[in-house]
Design a protein around this motif. Structure first.
Motif, PDB file in Angstrom:
ATOM      1  N   HIS A 144      -8.128   4.703  -1.338  1.00  0.00           N
ATOM      2  CA  HIS A 144      -6.930   3.910  -1.662  1.00  0.00           C
ATOM      3  C   HIS A 144      -6.979   2.568  -0.935  1.00  0.00           C
ATOM      4  O   HIS A 144      -6.174   2.319  -0.022  1.00  0.00           O
ATOM      5  CB  HIS A 144      -5.657   4.677  -1.281  1.00  0.00           C
ATOM      6  N   PRO A 145      -7.905   1.687  -1.322  1.00  0.00           N
ATOM      7  CA  PRO A 145      -8.034   0.411  -0.620  1.00  0.00           C
ATOM      8  C   PRO A 145      -6.765  -0.452  -0.684  1.00  0.00           C
ATOM      9  O   PRO A 145      -6.577  -1.324   0.151  1.00  0.00           O
ATOM     10  CB  PRO A 145      -9.207  -0.273  -1.322  1.00  0.00           C
ATOM     11  N   GLU A 146      -5.878  -0.168  -1.641  1.00  0.00           N
ATOM     12  CA  GLU A 146      -4.634  -0.941  -1.748  1.00  0.00           C
ATOM     13  C   GLU A 146      -3.721  -0.712  -0.534  1.00  0.00           C
ATOM     14  O   GLU A 146      -2.793  -1.485  -0.292  1.00  0.00           O
ATOM     15  CB  GLU A 146      -3.894  -0.609  -3.051  1.00  0.00           C
ATOM     16  N   GLU A 147      -3.995   0.333   0.242  1.00  0.00           N
ATOM     17  CA  GLU A 147      -3.202   0.594   1.444  1.00  0.00           C
ATOM     18  C   GLU A 147      -3.662  -0.253   2.632  1.00  0.00           C
ATOM     19  O   GLU A 147      -3.025  -0.249   3.680  1.00  0.00           O
ATOM     20  CB  GLU A 147      -3.253   2.082   1.797  1.00  0.00           C
ATOM     21  N   LEU A 148      -4.758  -0.968   2.449  1.00  0.00           N
ATOM     22  CA  LEU A 148      -5.263  -1.854   3.494  1.00  0.00           C
ATOM     23  C   LEU A 148      -4.861  -3.288   3.163  1.00  0.00           C
ATOM     24  O   LEU A 148      -4.754  -3.669   2.002  1.00  0.00           O
ATOM     25  CB  LEU A 148      -6.793  -1.768   3.586  1.00  0.00           C
ATOM     26  N   GLU A 149      -4.654  -4.059   4.209  1.00  0.00           N
ATOM     27  CA  GLU A 149      -4.247  -5.455   4.050  1.00  0.00           C
ATOM     28  C   GLU A 149      -5.420  -6.353   4.426  1.00  0.00           C
ATOM     29  O   GLU A 149      -6.041  -6.170   5.472  1.00  0.00           O
ATOM     30  CB  GLU A 149      -3.058  -5.711   4.977  1.00  0.00           C
ATOM     31  N   GLN A 150      -5.717  -7.335   3.576  1.00  0.00           N
ATOM     32  CA  GLN A 150      -6.805  -8.253   3.892  1.00  0.00           C
ATOM     33  C   GLN A 150      -6.333  -9.283   4.908  1.00  0.00           C
ATOM     34  O   GLN A 150      -5.223  -9.803   4.813  1.00  0.00           O
ATOM     35  CB  GLN A 150      -7.323  -8.977   2.645  1.00  0.00           C
TER      36      GLN A 150
ATOM     37  N   PRO B 262     -14.864 -10.581   4.403  1.00  0.00           N
ATOM     38  CA  PRO B 262     -13.769  -9.705   3.974  1.00  0.00           C
ATOM     39  C   PRO B 262     -13.456  -8.650   5.028  1.00  0.00           C
ATOM     40  O   PRO B 262     -14.308  -7.843   5.369  1.00  0.00           O
ATOM     41  CB  PRO B 262     -14.294  -9.042   2.697  1.00  0.00           C
ATOM     42  N   LEU B 263     -12.260  -8.705   5.566  1.00  0.00           N
ATOM     43  CA  LEU B 263     -11.822  -7.719   6.546  1.00  0.00           C
ATOM     44  C   LEU B 263     -10.468  -7.199   6.092  1.00  0.00           C
ATOM     45  O   LEU B 263      -9.587  -7.968   5.742  1.00  0.00           O
ATOM     46  CB  LEU B 263     -11.677  -8.311   7.945  1.00  0.00           C
ATOM     47  N   PHE B 264     -10.354  -5.876   6.102  1.00  0.00           N
ATOM     48  CA  PHE B 264      -9.112  -5.215   5.712  1.00  0.00           C
ATOM     49  C   PHE B 264      -8.699  -4.296   6.850  1.00  0.00           C
ATOM     50  O   PHE B 264      -9.553  -3.724   7.523  1.00  0.00           O
ATOM     51  CB  PHE B 264      -9.323  -4.396   4.428  1.00  0.00           C
ATOM     52  N   LEU B 265      -7.379  -4.163   7.045  1.00  0.00           N
ATOM     53  CA  LEU B 265      -6.900  -3.278   8.103  1.00  0.00           C
ATOM     54  C   LEU B 265      -5.592  -2.639   7.702  1.00  0.00           C
ATOM     55  O   LEU B 265      -4.897  -3.112   6.801  1.00  0.00           O
ATOM     56  CB  LEU B 265      -6.764  -4.017   9.432  1.00  0.00           C
ATOM     57  N   THR B 266      -5.273  -1.579   8.392  1.00  0.00           N
ATOM     58  CA  THR B 266      -3.950  -0.970   8.286  1.00  0.00           C
ATOM     59  C   THR B 266      -3.602  -0.364   9.634  1.00  0.00           C
ATOM     60  O   THR B 266      -4.482  -0.057  10.445  1.00  0.00           O
ATOM     61  CB  THR B 266      -3.860   0.068   7.143  1.00  0.00           C
TER      62      THR B 266
ATOM     63  N   PRO C  21       2.264   6.333  19.689  1.00  0.00           N
ATOM     64  CA  PRO C  21       0.902   5.806  19.557  1.00  0.00           C
ATOM     65  C   PRO C  21       0.653   5.300  18.135  1.00  0.00           C
ATOM     66  O   PRO C  21       1.102   5.895  17.163  1.00  0.00           O
ATOM     67  CB  PRO C  21       0.002   7.011  19.851  1.00  0.00           C
ATOM     68  N   VAL C  22      -0.066   4.177  18.058  1.00  0.00           N
ATOM     69  CA  VAL C  22      -0.437   3.632  16.755  1.00  0.00           C
ATOM     70  C   VAL C  22      -1.924   3.857  16.513  1.00  0.00           C
ATOM     71  O   VAL C  22      -2.723   3.928  17.443  1.00  0.00           O
ATOM     72  CB  VAL C  22      -0.097   2.127  16.616  1.00  0.00           C
ATOM     73  N   ARG C  23      -2.263   4.011  15.258  1.00  0.00           N
ATOM     74  CA  ARG C  23      -3.654   4.188  14.839  1.00  0.00           C
ATOM     75  C   ARG C  23      -4.056   2.968  14.013  1.00  0.00           C
ATOM     76  O   ARG C  23      -3.281   2.512  13.174  1.00  0.00           O
ATOM     77  CB  ARG C  23      -3.803   5.456  14.004  1.00  0.00           C
ATOM     78  N   LEU C  24      -5.244   2.463  14.262  1.00  0.00           N
ATOM     79  CA  LEU C  24      -5.761   1.287  13.563  1.00  0.00           C
ATOM     80  C   LEU C  24      -6.964   1.689  12.725  1.00  0.00           C
ATOM     81  O   LEU C  24      -7.812   2.462  13.175  1.00  0.00           O
ATOM     82  CB  LEU C  24      -6.209   0.220  14.562  1.00  0.00           C
ATOM     83  N   PHE C  25      -7.037   1.122  11.534  1.00  0.00           N
ATOM     84  CA  PHE C  25      -8.161   1.370  10.639  1.00  0.00           C
ATOM     85  C   PHE C  25      -8.632   0.040  10.079  1.00  0.00           C
ATOM     86  O   PHE C  25      -7.818  -0.769   9.637  1.00  0.00           O
ATOM     87  CB  PHE C  25      -7.749   2.318   9.508  1.00  0.00           C
ATOM     88  N   PHE C  26      -9.948  -0.165  10.118  1.00  0.00           N
ATOM     89  CA  PHE C  26     -10.544  -1.417   9.665  1.00  0.00           C
ATOM     90  C   PHE C  26     -11.634  -1.150   8.636  1.00  0.00           C
ATOM     91  O   PHE C  26     -12.322  -0.131   8.714  1.00  0.00           O
ATOM     92  CB  PHE C  26     -11.216  -2.149  10.835  1.00  0.00           C
TER      93      PHE C  26
END
Length: 151
Positions: free
Chosen positions: A45-51, A58-62, A76-81
């Motif tokens: 679900h790449p739409e859940e990541l923000e460019q 191209p870098l995307f994260l959430t 606590p927060v979790r980061l995904f790249f």
């Protein structure tokens, strides 16, 4: 430099400042190789990541709350790249931010000084445009944490 850093970030800054200038890019490259892959649920679900459009590559994260956490400043927060393998500088910056911020309480993430990217001693080695990319990643992470808190 003002602004205290969380211990795991302080350690990363110390690692970079301890390395001779000519070896800093190699250390950044090492970090680029250790950026964790996205969990399957996000990869599908790449739409859940923000460019982060300020990045040259191209870098995307959430940013999410840790599973089971009660939302709030202490949660606590979790980061995904997601960044391509052929973008080692961008991946390296993302990996540093992941290692330094992932799992910290929301308020500690928000309290990270905005000058963090300059503290790694890379400004003489990496273009200002790429350094702005790392600053933009940090700003985007903080904005997403604030949005999570306000939701």
């Amino acid at each position: 430099m003002s602004g205290a850093l969380p211990a795991q970030l302080e350690e990363l800054v110390a690692d970079f400042t301890a390395v001779p200038q000519e070896d800093k890019l190699e250390l950044l490259l090492d970090f680029s190789r250790s950026l964790p892959a996205l969990p399957d649920r996000l990869g599908e679900h790449p739409e859940e990541l923000e460019q982060v459009v300020e990045c040259q590559s191209p870098l995307f994260l959430t940013v999410e709350w840790e599973e089971g956490a009660v939302p709030g400043p202490g949660a606590p927060v979790r980061l995904f790249f997601s960044a391509p393998a052929e973008a080692p500088t961008t991946r390296g910056f993302a990996s540093i931010l992941h290692e330094g911020l992932d799992g910290l309480p929301a308020q500690q993430v928000l309290d990270v000084p905005d000058d963090l990217p300059e503290r790694f001693g890379l400004t003489q080695l990496v273009s200002p445009l790429r350094m702005r990319g790392m600053s933009a990643m940090l700003a985007r992470i903080k904005r997403r944490v604030r949005e999570l808190q306000d939701a």
